[in-house]
Design a protein around this motif. Sequence first.
Motif, short mmCIF file in Angstrom:
data_model
loop_
_atom_site.label_atom_id
_atom_site.label_comp_id
_atom_site.label_asym_id
_atom_site.label_seq_id
_atom_site.Cartn_x
_atom_site.Cartn_y
_atom_site.Cartn_z
N MET A 33 0.85 -1.20 0.00
CA MET A 33 0.00 0.00 0.00
C MET A 33 0.88 1.25 0.00
SD MET A 33 -3.07 -1.25 0.02
CE MET A 33 -3.97 0.29 0.25
N GLY A 34 0.34 2.32 -0.59
CA GLY A 34 1.11 3.55 -0.64
C GLY A 34 0.24 4.79 -0.58
N TRP A 35 0.86 5.89 -0.20
CA TRP A 35 0.24 7.22 -0.23
C TRP A 35 0.98 8.06 -1.26
CZ3 TRP A 35 -4.21 8.67 1.91
CH2 TRP A 35 -4.69 7.97 3.01
N PHE A 36 0.20 8.78 -2.04
CA PHE A 36 0.74 9.66 -3.07
C PHE A 36 0.11 11.03 -2.95
CE2 PHE A 36 3.10 6.69 -5.77
CZ PHE A 36 2.67 5.49 -5.23
N GLY A 41 -0.90 21.17 -11.23
CA GLY A 41 0.12 21.38 -12.24
C GLY A 41 1.36 20.52 -12.10
N LYS A 42 1.34 19.60 -11.15
CA LYS A 42 2.50 18.75 -10.93
C LYS A 42 2.14 17.28 -11.08
CE LYS A 42 5.00 21.89 -7.87
NZ LYS A 42 5.74 22.02 -6.57
N GLU A 43 3.16 16.48 -11.27
CA GLU A 43 2.95 15.04 -11.37
C GLU A 43 2.66 14.44 -10.00
OE1 GLU A 43 5.79 14.08 -15.27
OE2 GLU A 43 6.17 13.14 -13.33
N ARG A 44 1.99 13.31 -10.03
CA ARG A 44 1.72 12.60 -8.79
C ARG A 44 3.04 12.04 -8.25
NH1 ARG A 44 -3.57 8.91 -8.75
NH2 ARG A 44 -4.27 10.91 -9.57
N ASP A 88 3.24 20.96 1.20
CA ASP A 88 2.53 19.68 1.36
C ASP A 88 1.12 19.73 0.79
OD1 ASP A 88 4.07 19.38 4.58
OD2 ASP A 88 4.65 18.33 2.73
N THR A 89 0.70 20.90 0.37
CA THR A 89 -0.65 21.07 -0.18
C THR A 89 -0.83 20.22 -1.43
OG1 THR A 89 -0.93 23.28 0.71
CG2 THR A 89 -2.23 22.73 -1.25
N GLY A 90 -1.99 19.57 -1.52
CA GLY A 90 -2.29 18.76 -2.69
C GLY A 90 -3.40 17.77 -2.39
N THR A 91 -3.70 16.96 -3.38
CA THR A 91 -4.65 15.87 -3.20
C THR A 91 -3.87 14.62 -2.87
OG1 THR A 91 -6.18 16.86 -4.79
CG2 THR A 91 -6.51 14.55 -4.23
N SER A 105 3.36 4.41 -11.23
CA SER A 105 3.00 3.55 -12.36
C SER A 105 2.90 2.08 -11.96
CB SER A 105 4.01 3.71 -13.50
OG SER A 105 5.30 3.32 -13.09
N GLN A 106 3.43 1.73 -10.82
CA GLN A 106 3.38 0.34 -10.38
C GLN A 106 2.19 0.05 -9.48
OE1 GLN A 106 7.05 -1.38 -9.06
NE2 GLN A 106 8.24 -0.44 -10.69
N TYR A 107 1.34 1.04 -9.26
CA TYR A 107 0.13 0.84 -8.48
C TYR A 107 -1.07 0.79 -9.42
CZ TYR A 107 2.63 1.68 -4.14
OH TYR A 107 3.48 1.59 -3.08
N ARG A 108 -1.88 -0.24 -9.23
CA ARG A 108 -2.98 -0.45 -10.17
C ARG A 108 -4.29 0.16 -9.69
NH1 ARG A 108 -5.11 -6.32 -12.49
NH2 ARG A 108 -6.76 -5.48 -13.82
N TYR A 109 -4.49 0.17 -8.36
CA TYR A 109 -5.78 0.61 -7.83
C TYR A 109 -5.59 1.87 -6.98
CZ TYR A 109 -7.13 -4.10 -9.19
OH TYR A 109 -7.36 -5.24 -9.91
N TRP A 110 -6.51 2.83 -7.18
CA TRP A 110 -6.38 4.13 -6.55
C TRP A 110 -7.71 4.57 -5.94
CZ3 TRP A 110 -1.79 6.88 -6.62
CH2 TRP A 110 -0.76 6.35 -7.40
#
Length: 119
Positions: A33-36, A41-44, A88-91, A105-110
């Motif tokens: 599991m991971g947090w992104f 305007g920026k990449e995840r 740290d602001t973002g979604t 790119s290695q995470y399939r489910y979000w």
Amino acid sequence: VQLVESGGGAVQPGGSLRLSCTASGFTFVDSDMGWFRQAPGKEREGIACIKPRGNLGYARSAEGRFTISRDNARNTLYLQMDGLKPEDTGTYYCARGGSGCLVASQYRYWGRGTQVTVS
């Protein structure tokens, strides 16, 4: 597979938030599991990850301030964020399945994400 984030909000610099991600539809205890985070305007970008056996990984920007954890009995992933900064602001998104830890790119489910605003 369903991932639902919660706990975001607006906070002043130096404040804290605890994000939660409730998982269903798969075997949570066996999943990477991971947090992104994605700012406008920026990449995840990867923030933190946790393996089934508890191995952890953090982005440099998160080390010492953020803590990822999991409660397998509740199928829930957490991200404790302390010492928050405007950058740290973002979604914030939780994701399942990523042997590369912080590689999106290695995470399939979000999940759909929860907004964090630090100002």
